[in-house]
Write a protein that holds these residues in place. Structure first.
Motif: not given
Ligand code: FAD
Length: 387
Positions: A129-152
């Protein structure tokens, strides 16, 4: 409910905060998302090299003030407890606690106009999409997604099925010891404390960090290495009773193409940890900055972001590749046996190591010197020094 941004950045460690602040300063609307509220703990030696300090200034406009950092200018290189090198006036290493350091970077990013979502729990990542959905149901949409979420990295797992190769990953164990144990501000690296890795003693403002780390597959019992190293330095402590913690680090297992389509990976998520020194903070900030710049350039030109990112990452990838080649050589058994003695006889080798840490020397330069020394050692005096 969907909220749209130019850029989503997942993770607000040094890589994510660098990406977010860079993109925001270039005029992008940015959502910075982290599972933790800041300040939060992060297992790390917290040693900032000269290179890290330069990138911190360049990206965040911060200098190493004494509230956050302890400068260490004395350096000791050891091998299984034997001192093989010592510098009384080494290039300064700035020692910090990641809890405070990362919070300072996060605040800088936030004050550049980034919208922060932290702490949040993710329920889904859509890398197309790219997008992320949070556990409270909110959806965050972007034109680009940067994954900077560490080793795992969850973003790397969404792209590739797994975050890292278990044969390549590094693992470290650390403990914070009471600062009152010693007034000595010497930084120590012990090249014999673990296989394909090392032990460290890093002095801090409020504590002393002692740890061991290395390639996980070469150290099936890292706890035993930790116990030995602790016993050398602080025999009064029982390793089993201390709050010792462990974490993975992508020890030179970098991704040749970090990301796909509208998704870029930065920092540990892209495997950008030096395979010999274990330095990751500098490369996290630099790759985060590059990813933020690539996102801005791609959105302006209407092209996919990967080409702009790869064009910037070239130097870091060349350094990682050269360091991996040198690592395979220096840890090979015949060389490993002669290496401590060689360092002891040649103080210039300790200085080269320190210049490498300071960012005044790179692996391309060092590679020739190391190869020459090894070739001379293995080939005897028949060899002539190259012009
Ligand atoms: C034991 C050890 C010692 C080290 N010592 C040093 C050292 O002395 N000097 C040095 O330069 N490097 C050191 N490193 C390496 C350094 O810690 C890393 O390279 C650096 O932290 C990478 O930064 P990053 O921003 O990529 O990732 P991180 O610092 O790991 O930040 C990732 C962020 O993403 C967030 N996150 C993760 N998953 C999710 C999710 N699902 N949803 C939302 N947010 C998420 C986390 O909360 C975190 O804030 C060490 C590493 C270890 C393990």
């Amino acid at each position: 409910m969907t909220q749209s941004y130019d850029l989503l950045v997942l993770g607000s460690g040094p890589a994510g905060s660098a990406a977010a602040i860079t993109a925001a300063q270039a005029g992008l609307s940015v959502a910075l998302i982290d599972k933790s509220a800041f300040p939060r703990d992060k297992l790390c030696g917290g040693g900032l090299t000269g290179r890290s300090v330069r990138y911190m200034a360049e990206v965040f406009g911060m200098t190493p003030d004494t509230a956050l950092f302890l400068p260490s200018t004395q350096f000791r290189l050891t091998f299984a407890g034997r001192v093989i090198g010592h510098e009384a006036e080494a290039p300064v290493l700035q020692m910090t606690m990641r809890r405070d350091f990362d919070a300072a970077l996060h605040v800088r990013a936030q004050s550049s106009g980034v919208t922060v979502f932290a702490p949040v729990k993710l329920s889904q990542i859509d890398t197309d999409a790219p997008s992320v959905t949070l556990s409270d149901g909110r959806c965050l949409r972007g034109r680009i997604l940067i994954g900077a979420d560490g080793a795992n990295s969850a973003v790397a797992r969404a792209l590739y099925g797994r975050a890292f190769d278990p044969a390549e990953i590094g693992f470290g164990l650390e403990v914070e010891l009471d600062r009152e144990l010693t007034e000595d501000n010497t930084t120590e690296i012990d090249l014999g404390a673990a296989h394909w890795g090392y032990g460290w003693v890093f002095p801090k403002n409020g504590s002393i960090t002692l740890g061991v780390g290395g390639v996980h597959a070469k150290n099936p019992d890292m706890k035993a290495h930790f116990r030995n190293y602790l016993a050398q330095h602080a025999p009064q402590f029982d390793a089993e009773k201390l709050r010792c913690k462990g974490a993975f680090l992508p020890f030179g297992a970098y991704r040749k193409t970090p990301g796909r389509g509208p998704v870029l990976l930065a920092g540990d998520a892209a495997g950008l940890v030096d395979p010999i020194t274990g330095e990751g903070i500098a490369w996290a900030m630099k790759s985060g900055q590059f990813a933020g710049q690539a996102a801005a350039e791609a959105l302006q030109s209407g092209t996919p972001p990967m080409a702009a990112y790869m064009a910037r990452l070239g130097y870091i990838h060349r350094e990682m590749a050269a360091a991996r080649r040198i690592r395979a050589l220096i840890y090979a058994t015949p060389v490993r046996n002669y290496f401590p003695g060689a360092v002891e006889r040649n103080p210039s080798m300790t200085r080269s190591y320190l210049r490498l840490l300071a960012g005044d020397l790179d692996y391309a330069d060092l590679g020739h010197r190391v190869l020459w020394r090894i070739a001379r050692r293995l080939g005897g005096t028949m060899l002539r020094r190259p012009a």
